[in-house]
Write an enzyme that holds these catalytic residues in place. Structure first.
Site, PDB file in Angstrom:
ATOM      1  N   SER A  23     -60.687 -42.711-102.096  1.00  7.62           N
ATOM      2  CA  SER A  23     -60.795 -44.047-103.115  1.00  7.62           C
ATOM      3  C   SER A  23     -59.686 -44.189-103.875  1.00  7.62           C
ATOM      4  O   SER A  23     -58.822 -43.181-104.242  1.00  7.62           O
ATOM      5  CB  SER A  23     -61.947 -43.512-103.971  1.00  7.62           C
ATOM      6  OG  SER A  23     -62.132 -44.405-105.061  1.00  7.62           O
TER       7      SER A  23
ATOM      8  N   TYR B   9     -59.125 -50.751-104.211  1.00  6.43           N
ATOM      9  CA  TYR B   9     -59.442 -51.842-105.458  1.00  6.43           C
ATOM     10  C   TYR B   9     -58.374 -52.318-105.768  1.00  6.43           C
ATOM     11  O   TYR B   9     -57.175 -51.773-105.893  1.00  6.43           O
ATOM     12  CB  TYR B   9     -60.089 -50.975-106.578  1.00  6.43           C
ATOM     13  CG  TYR B   9     -61.666 -50.610-106.248  1.00  6.43           C
ATOM     14  CD1 TYR B   9     -62.636 -51.415-105.942  1.00  6.43           C
ATOM     15  CD2 TYR B   9     -62.032 -49.356-106.483  1.00  6.43           C
ATOM     16  CE1 TYR B   9     -64.105 -50.798-105.773  1.00  6.43           C
ATOM     17  CE2 TYR B   9     -63.315 -48.562-106.298  1.00  6.43           C
ATOM     18  CZ  TYR B   9     -64.231 -49.598-105.856  1.00  6.43           C
ATOM     19  OH  TYR B   9     -65.554 -49.199-105.771  1.00  6.43           O
TER      20      TYR B   9
ATOM     21  N   THR C 225     -63.220 -52.903-100.668  1.00  4.57           N
ATOM     22  CA  THR C 225     -64.490 -52.766-100.954  1.00  4.57           C
ATOM     23  C   THR C 225     -64.855 -54.015-101.804  1.00  4.57           C
ATOM     24  O   THR C 225     -64.023 -54.401-102.765  1.00  4.57           O
ATOM     25  CB  THR C 225     -64.758 -51.388-101.910  1.00  4.57           C
ATOM     26  OG1 THR C 225     -64.492 -50.289-101.045  1.00  4.57           O
ATOM     27  CG2 THR C 225     -66.224 -51.547-102.499  1.00  4.57           C
TER      28      THR C 225
ATOM     29  N   LYS D  74     -65.531 -53.354 -96.600  1.00  5.50           N
ATOM     30  CA  LYS D  74     -66.751 -52.492 -97.103  1.00  5.50           C
ATOM     31  C   LYS D  74     -67.618 -53.090 -98.205  1.00  5.50           C
ATOM     32  O   LYS D  74     -66.972 -53.739 -98.975  1.00  5.50           O
ATOM     33  CB  LYS D  74     -66.271 -50.988 -97.664  1.00  5.50           C
ATOM     34  CG  LYS D  74     -67.304 -50.136 -98.198  1.00  5.50           C
ATOM     35  CD  LYS D  74     -66.555 -48.847 -98.388  1.00  5.50           C
ATOM     36  CE  LYS D  74     -67.738 -47.675 -98.688  1.00  5.50           C
ATOM     37  NZ  LYS D  74     -68.140 -47.973-100.172  1.00  5.50           N
TER      38      LYS D  74
ATOM     39  N   HIS E 205     -73.160 -49.632-101.156  1.00  5.01           N
ATOM     40  CA  HIS E 205     -72.467 -48.803-102.073  1.00  5.01           C
ATOM     41  C   HIS E 205     -73.191 -47.529-102.339  1.00  5.01           C
ATOM     42  O   HIS E 205     -73.372 -46.966-103.535  1.00  5.01           O
ATOM     43  CB  HIS E 205     -72.076 -49.467-103.400  1.00  5.01           C
ATOM     44  CG  HIS E 205     -70.565 -49.105-104.075  1.00  5.01           C
ATOM     45  ND1 HIS E 205     -69.352 -49.666-103.804  1.00  5.01           N
ATOM     46  CD2 HIS E 205     -70.420 -48.056-104.759  1.00  5.01           C
ATOM     47  CE1 HIS E 205     -68.448 -49.115-104.532  1.00  5.01           C
ATOM     48  NE2 HIS E 205     -68.983 -47.999-105.101  1.00  5.01           N
TER      49      HIS E 205
HETATM   50  C1  FMN Z   1     -70.204 -40.393-106.366  1.00  2.00           C
HETATM   51  C2  FMN Z   1     -69.722 -41.678-105.570  1.00  2.00           C
HETATM   52  C3  FMN Z   1     -68.593 -42.390-105.730  1.00  2.00           C
HETATM   53  C4  FMN Z   1     -68.260 -43.506-105.134  1.00  2.00           C
HETATM   54  N1  FMN Z   1     -67.080 -43.990-105.139  1.00  2.00           N
HETATM   55  C5  FMN Z   1     -66.632 -45.139-104.324  1.00  2.00           C
HETATM   56  C6  FMN Z   1     -65.504 -45.781-104.521  1.00  2.00           C
HETATM   57  O1  FMN Z   1     -64.643 -45.250-105.516  1.00  2.00           O
HETATM   58  N2  FMN Z   1     -65.354 -46.589-103.869  1.00  2.00           N
HETATM   59  C7  FMN Z   1     -66.117 -47.115-102.834  1.00  2.00           C
HETATM   60  O2  FMN Z   1     -65.902 -48.073-102.029  1.00  2.00           O
HETATM   61  N3  FMN Z   1     -67.332 -46.458-102.607  1.00  2.00           N
HETATM   62  C8  FMN Z   1     -67.700 -45.440-103.458  1.00  2.00           C
HETATM   63  N4  FMN Z   1     -68.978 -45.038-103.345  1.00  2.00           N
HETATM   64  C9  FMN Z   1     -69.865 -45.591-102.059  1.00  2.00           C
HETATM   65  C10 FMN Z   1     -69.790 -44.531-101.026  1.00  2.00           C
HETATM   66  O3  FMN Z   1     -68.287 -44.983-100.578  1.00  2.00           O
HETATM   67  C11 FMN Z   1     -70.803 -44.856-100.094  1.00  2.00           C
HETATM   68  O4  FMN Z   1     -70.680 -46.256 -99.682  1.00  2.00           O
HETATM   69  C12 FMN Z   1     -72.132 -44.319-100.223  1.00  2.00           C
HETATM   70  O5  FMN Z   1     -71.892 -43.166-100.703  1.00  2.00           O
HETATM   71  C13 FMN Z   1     -72.778 -44.433 -99.047  1.00  2.00           C
HETATM   72  O6  FMN Z   1     -74.207 -43.921 -99.440  1.00  2.00           O
HETATM   73  P1  FMN Z   1     -74.772 -42.315 -99.053  1.00  2.00           P
HETATM   74  O7  FMN Z   1     -74.103 -41.854-100.351  1.00  2.00           O
HETATM   75  O8  FMN Z   1     -75.962 -42.564 -99.291  1.00  2.00           O
HETATM   76  O9  FMN Z   1     -74.118 -41.685 -97.989  1.00  2.00           O
HETATM   77  C14 FMN Z   1     -69.200 -43.909-104.087  1.00  2.00           C
HETATM   78  C15 FMN Z   1     -70.489 -43.193-103.918  1.00  2.00           C
HETATM   79  C16 FMN Z   1     -70.689 -42.124-104.423  1.00  2.00           C
HETATM   80  C17 FMN Z   1     -72.015 -41.419-104.277  1.00  2.00           C
END
Ligand code: FMN
Length: 394
Positions: free
Chosen positions: A110, A133, A159, A256, A280
């Site tokens: 990320s 981002y 994203t 994404k 997300h």
């Molecule tokens: C703690 C956390 C931080 C996240 N940070 C980002 C991020 O910085 N950028 C991003 O594109 N998605 C982020 N996401 C979304 C994840 O990339 C992903 O889409 C999501 O966790 C998928 O669902 P799941 O946790 O049920 O597998 C984050 C998700 C979580 C749980």
């Protein structure tokens, strides 16, 4: 600890993470936006799709390899980008990337990470993708893209579902803003949760304490750790931005945060090589349909012009199988490995991947299918109303 025979599934890793992490961090991982409806639905929807095995078919070995953006991965799962992973465990991004590489798959870093993309790339023997981002504006993003190119990052993940941070009510109640305000008096009421987790606290201090974002280099240096909501609002990605990103980066681009067939087509038209059907993890717009439910619509819309990935709610190997049957080429897992990372660092991430891998093999054998590339809709039954209508509310 994570190797104990009692750690059987991702839910067990979640319980261990809850024990090691301060409440604010556990809830940051575990929680979703507003009423957490989409968060729950992302998982529940997998239970509504049932499997149709072919019995008495011998599958002595199962092939889990999949090709993605021209590279072969040993598993059809990648580690999703998770902001602030370094807060879950010392050097969190690097240890997760190392575990991914050792398992023969990719790690997605990320923008909002505490480790530099060069360090993370060096830690992994596998492919590393960079999730972008536009925080800080185009010049800051261009500098990161140039660094990604020099560090041999394999793909850029853009994203598009974050024009503003979702309202994660657990974060508000746990005082995340106050903790990051720099005002000691505002922080005090929220500090006991950290003192209650001395093992985590010792690791956090050993790792240098509150991190900066080394991949977001502003004119006055790496961005300090802050409440990122404002920064995200000022850096929304629009379709126009994809044109200059396409020009700045000549490697694969993955978009994404696709929720509909229309946006999937738009992403393909904008030059994406792959898309991730993602909400997300239920952390942004609460009330959108679970990702598995919109997957068939998206797969139909792109007509094979881009590779389709999915994330959201994957907690078992059979969830991965269902997504692959409905047209995903691979999945991203987020919380499933975050719980492992929070519980025990690299060993925990490795355990999460092992659990999903052995689930996958067992499920394929029980289905009578020798390879993930042979999975297709004939191995599942979807609820009757999926066949006749788009997701509810559309
Ligand atoms: C703690 C956390 C931080 C996240 N940070 C980002 C991020 O910085 N950028 C991003 O594109 N998605 C982020 N996401 C979304 C994840 O990339 C992903 O889409 C999501 O966790 C998928 O669902 P799941 O946790 O049920 O597998 C984050 C998700 C979580 C749980």
């Amino acid at each position: 600890m994570v190797d104990s025979p009692r750690v059987l599934n991702i839910g067990d890793l979640r319980r261990l993470a809850k024990r090691r992490l301060p409440r604010a961090l556990f809830d940051y991982i575990d929680g979703g936006a507003e009423g957490e409806v989409t968060l729950g639905e992302n998982c529940r929807v997998f239970d509504t799709v049932t499997l149709r095995p072919r019995c008495a078919v011998a599958t002595p070995s199962c092939d889990l390899r999949t090709s993605l953006l021209g590279t072969t991965l040993d598993l059809p799962l990648l580690l999703a980008p998770l902001g602030s992973s370094r807060m879950f465990y010392p050097r969190g991004e690097s240890v997760a990337a190392r575990a991914a590489g050792a398992a023969g798959t990719a790690y997605i870093l990320s923008t909002l990470s505490g480790s530099s993309l060069e360090a993370v790339k060096a830690a992994s023997s596998g492919p590393v993708w960079y999730q972008l981002y536009l925080i800080g504006g185009r010049d800051v993003a261009l500098a990161a893209i140039e660094r990604a190119r020099r560090a041999a990052i394999s793909a850029l993940v853009v994203t598009i579902d974050t024009p503003v941070a979702g309202l994660r009510e657990r974060d508000v109640r746990n005082g995340i803003s106050q903790l990051l305000s720099g005002n000691v008096w505002s922080m005090v009421p929220y500090l006991p949760q950290f003192l209650a987790r001395p093992r985590w606290l010792a690791g956090f201090l050993w790792d240098g304490g509150l991190m900066r974002f080394p991949n977001v280099v502003l004119p006055n240096g790496p961005m300090p750790y802050a409440d990122v909501g404002v920064a995200l609002e000022q850096s929304m990605v629009c379709w126009d931005d994809l044109q200059w990103i396409r020009q700045a980066w000549n490697g694969p681009i993955v978009i994404k945060g696709v929720h509909t067939g229309d946006d999937a087509r738009r992403a393909a038209d904008a030059g994406a090589n792959a898309i991730v059907v993602s909400n997300h993890g239920g952390r942004q717009l609460d009330g959108v349909a679970p990702t598995l439910r919109v997957l068939p619509e998206v797969v139909t819309a792109v007509k094979g012009h881009v590779e389709v990935l999915l994330d959201g709610g994957i907690r078992r190997g059979s969830d991965i199988v269902k997504a692959l049957c409905l047209g995903a080429r691979a999945v991203l897992v987020g919380r499933a490995y975050a719980y492992g990372l929070g519980a025990a660092g690299e060993a925990g991430v490795t355990r999460a991947i092992q659990i999903l891998r052995s689930d996958l093999i067992r499920t394929l054998k029980l289905l009578g299918c020798a390879s993930v590339t042979e999975l297709d809709p004939s191995y599942v039954d979807v609820p009757a109303d999926w066949r006749s209508s788009p997701p509810a509310g559309r």
